[in-house]
Design a protein around this motif. Sequence first.
Motif, PDB file in Angstrom:
ATOM      1  N   MET A  64       5.192  39.541 -55.081  1.00 55.13           N
ATOM      2  CA  MET A  64       3.772  39.524 -55.444  1.00 55.13           C
ATOM      3  C   MET A  64       3.268  40.901 -55.865  1.00 55.13           C
ATOM      4  O   MET A  64       2.142  41.032 -56.366  1.00 55.13           O
ATOM      5  CB  MET A  64       2.936  39.007 -54.280  1.00 55.13           C
ATOM      6  N   VAL A 109       0.485  35.181 -60.497  1.00 53.09           N
ATOM      7  CA  VAL A 109       0.431  34.889 -59.056  1.00 53.09           C
ATOM      8  C   VAL A 109      -0.486  33.729 -58.706  1.00 53.09           C
ATOM      9  O   VAL A 109      -0.432  33.221 -57.588  1.00 53.09           O
ATOM     10  CB  VAL A 109      -0.005  36.137 -58.255  1.00 53.09           C
ATOM     11  N   ARG A 154      -3.364  39.553 -52.065  1.00 57.37           N
ATOM     12  CA  ARG A 154      -2.150  38.746 -52.224  1.00 57.37           C
ATOM     13  C   ARG A 154      -0.908  39.594 -52.471  1.00 57.37           C
ATOM     14  O   ARG A 154       0.216  39.111 -52.312  1.00 57.37           O
ATOM     15  CB  ARG A 154      -2.317  37.764 -53.383  1.00 57.37           C
ATOM     16  N   TRP A 182      -1.001  40.017 -64.192  1.00 54.25           N
ATOM     17  CA  TRP A 182      -0.617  39.808 -62.796  1.00 54.25           C
ATOM     18  C   TRP A 182      -1.310  38.573 -62.234  1.00 54.25           C
ATOM     19  O   TRP A 182      -0.663  37.743 -61.563  1.00 54.25           O
ATOM     20  CB  TRP A 182      -0.975  41.031 -61.964  1.00 54.25           C
TER      21      TRP A 182
END
Length: 315
Positions: A297, A314, A290, A310
């Motif tokens: 991102m 996301v 991703r 993270w």
Amino acid sequence: MGIYHSVRAVTGASGDGPIDWEAVANAAKASVEPGNLDVSDAEREAYAADAKDARDRVREVTDIDFDLPDRVEIQNRHHWLDANVATFERVMRPLEQQAQTAPGLAQVANTGSMAFALRFLSKHVLGQYDPLLLADGEPHALYFVRPNIRHVADVLGVPYGRFRRWIAFHEVTHAAEFGAAPWLSDHLEANMQEAIDKLSGGDIDRTALGELDTTMTAVEGYAELIMDRAFDEEYDDMRRKLEQRREGQGPVEALIRRYLGLSVKRRQYERGKEFFETVVEMRDVETAGRVWKSPEMLPSDDELDDPAAWLRRVE
């Protein structure tokens, strides 16, 4: 060939800019043997097959739709120097445009330093995926520096064909990243340009430099992650021998590597790989991919040390 001709090229630096790039190329080439590039048809076909096999395996592991660059070249050290002198000249042009005409001694020093750095790199680079940043839309390229690959394979005591294939797989993972993220070249160029513009004005843009570092950490770390899963042979012995070779380098080479920022690159490999390995342990390879959806991102510097943070952002 030899140090005499290299010194002559540097001391003969001319022109109005702070670096004489033609003298850089001449000096670097004069002090390093180009290496053998007597490639048979069978060997050339083997390089092509390795690159295509790597592409197919990386596609399978990542589900990224990408292809090899149009330019896939088997080079000697002088070919690599020509390509990278052009890159350095392009990247440093904004700084040169801001600089005053360099006095003779300053120009000689600048030219000599750049020639020394590129000479060292030309003897150590094995393969290179080159996105040709700041090159006005020129197609990406993939280089294999055959003399260096053969030399290191001999030093490590591993079969040349097997080592060559390993290098091909690693470099092709970078092609996958840029294929998955069409925005990546522009993102790197923008951060480079910001840092260079500030530097040409006498300031250091730590934000742009920090973003460059985190982006390259993601690039190198993801490549390591995919390489581990895509390569179709055992490779632990090659990785271990390479690490032992690096650790066994003398103090002079260690100093040069630090001066050229190669210790930073190694840290990017290690830190980036640890981040992505943790993401895969917590989720899967698809989730790790991703990062290439958009610049937003990409992990931040803090998130590189906290993959769970993270993931929370996301998902």
